[in-house]
Design a protein around this motif. Structure first.
Motif, PDB file in Angstrom:
ATOM      1  N   SER A  24       0.819  -1.210   0.000  1.00 20.48           N
ATOM      2  CA  SER A  24       0.000   0.000   0.000  1.00 20.48           C
ATOM      3  C   SER A  24       0.854   1.262   0.000  1.00 20.48           C
ATOM      4  CB  SER A  24      -0.929  -0.003   1.214  1.00 20.48           C
ATOM      5  OG  SER A  24      -0.176  -0.051   2.419  1.00 20.48           O
ATOM      6  N   ALA A  27       2.235   1.884  -3.458  1.00 21.31           N
ATOM      7  CA  ALA A  27       1.179   2.371  -4.344  1.00 21.31           C
ATOM      8  C   ALA A  27       0.861   3.841  -4.069  1.00 21.31           C
ATOM      9  CB  ALA A  27      -0.083   1.515  -4.170  1.00 21.31           C
ATOM     10  N   LYS A  28       0.824   4.226  -2.795  1.00 18.10           N
ATOM     11  CA  LYS A  28       0.532   5.620  -2.466  1.00 18.10           C
ATOM     12  C   LYS A  28       1.623   6.556  -2.973  1.00 18.10           C
ATOM     13  CE  LYS A  28      -2.290   4.574   1.576  1.00 18.10           C
ATOM     14  NZ  LYS A  28      -2.420   4.666   3.062  1.00 18.10           N
ATOM     15  N   GLU A  80     -11.807   7.483  -3.927  1.00 17.41           N
ATOM     16  CA  GLU A  80     -10.725   6.715  -3.309  1.00 17.41           C
ATOM     17  C   GLU A  80     -10.801   6.738  -1.796  1.00 17.41           C
ATOM     18  OE1 GLU A  80      -5.833   6.725  -3.456  1.00 17.41           O
ATOM     19  OE2 GLU A  80      -6.980   8.577  -3.679  1.00 17.41           O
ATOM     20  N   ASP A  84     -11.015   3.084  -0.090  1.00 17.20           N
ATOM     21  CA  ASP A  84      -9.921   2.571   0.741  1.00 17.20           C
ATOM     22  C   ASP A  84     -10.429   1.968   2.047  1.00 17.20           C
ATOM     23  OD1 ASP A  84      -8.070   3.273  -1.112  1.00 17.20           O
ATOM     24  OD2 ASP A  84      -7.386   5.087  -0.100  1.00 17.20           O
ATOM     25  N   SER A  88     -10.418  -2.059   0.132  1.00 16.17           N
ATOM     26  CA  SER A  88      -8.965  -2.153  -0.009  1.00 16.17           C
ATOM     27  C   SER A  88      -8.443  -3.561   0.219  1.00 16.17           C
ATOM     28  CB  SER A  88      -8.286  -1.182   0.973  1.00 16.17           C
ATOM     29  OG  SER A  88      -8.635  -1.500   2.305  1.00 16.17           O
ATOM     30  N   TYR A  94      -4.536  -2.046  -4.896  1.00 19.31           N
ATOM     31  CA  TYR A  94      -3.581  -0.934  -5.027  1.00 19.31           C
ATOM     32  C   TYR A  94      -2.890  -0.953  -6.392  1.00 19.31           C
ATOM     33  CZ  TYR A  94      -4.278  -0.063  -0.082  1.00 19.31           C
ATOM     34  OH  TYR A  94      -4.843   0.238   1.143  1.00 19.31           O
ATOM     35  N   LYS A  97      -5.267   0.673  -8.707  1.00 17.89           N
ATOM     36  CA  LYS A  97      -5.297   2.124  -8.517  1.00 17.89           C
ATOM     37  C   LYS A  97      -4.143   2.801  -9.245  1.00 17.89           C
ATOM     38  CE  LYS A  97      -5.775   3.913  -4.519  1.00 17.89           C
ATOM     39  NZ  LYS A  97      -5.739   4.195  -3.061  1.00 17.89           N
TER      40      LYS A  97
END
Length: 230
Positions: A24, A27-28, A80, A84, A88, A94, A97
């Motif tokens: 995660s 991905a962020k 989102e 999430d 999620s 992720y 996304k």
């Protein structure tokens, strides 16, 4: 045969998802770079790009393109924030996304243009009048509440200015008095400990440093006493 085959497919899909799943936090970071930092810099370049002859149409096209992207990105951020929380846990969430944001940004796909004209624009055009009326109503309510809060705060400050000053002064005085009292208490404790040690030395003179003398000094003192007697 159907049930074992289905279980085998689910197991294979789960293994593939675990092997290809992005963490995660990775991905962020990718979404932040691809979906925000890069478009932000491109928007800066478009705004500050020097004008050329007959370039107004091209510049307007680029501005419309970036505004379209930011509208879609705002909608994506809203969706989102809810997704999430609830979905999620889905495998490859992720990863999907990151792929979706890349699809929105890249000029080759023009994903933001497609999402805007096929999804966002029809919804906004359908409810545009209602949205405008709600915005105006919300502005009016916020203005009234802000004005009321300002008037109430100003009136309270005027009516209770002396009380506020007295409370602040009392708090400062109490803090100063507490610090002074602590200093006096510490000094008294130190004085009491020194006084008790001195009294103990007076009660036990043999243990005092002056009572602990060398044998030579004691012998000389006895010789002086014997000569005086003679």
């Amino acid at each position: 045969l159907i049930l074992p085959t289905l279980l085998s497919c689910v197991t294979t899909a789960s293994w593939f998802a675990q092997e290809t799943m992005l963490p995660s936090f990775v991905a962020k970071i990718l979404i932040l770079v691809v979906g925000y930092i890069h478009p932000l810099y491109m928007s800066f370049k478009i705004i500050h790009k020097p004008m050329v002859d007959n370039g107004a149409v091209a510049e307007r096209h680029l501005l419309r393109k970036m505004v379209t992207f930011w509208i879609v990105q705002a909608v994506f951020t809203l969706v989102e924030s809810v997704a999430d929380v609830f979905i999620s846990w889905i495998p490859l969430y992720y990863t999907a996304k990151v792929a979706f944001v890349y699809w929105l940004v890249h000029d080759r796909f023009e994903g933001s243009h497609q999402v805007y004209h096929r999804l966002v624009k029809p919804i906004l055009e359908k409810h545009e009048d209602q949205i405008d009326s709600q915005i105006q109503r919300g502005k009016g309510i916020m203005e009234v509440q802000a004005r009321r809060a300002y008037d109430n705060g100003l009136g309270y400050a005027k009516e209770n200015a002396s009380k506020i000053v007295n409370v602040v002064t009392a708090q400062i005085s109490a803090f100063s008095a507490g610090a002074a009292a602590k200093a006096v208490t510490d000094a008294a404790d130190n004085f009491a400990s020194n006084d008790s040690s001195t009294s103990q030395e007076n009660q036990n003179p043999e243990n005092s440093p002056s009572a602990k003398q060398s044998p030579s000094s004691a012998g000389s003192r006895r010789r002086v006493r014997s000569s005086v007697r003679e």
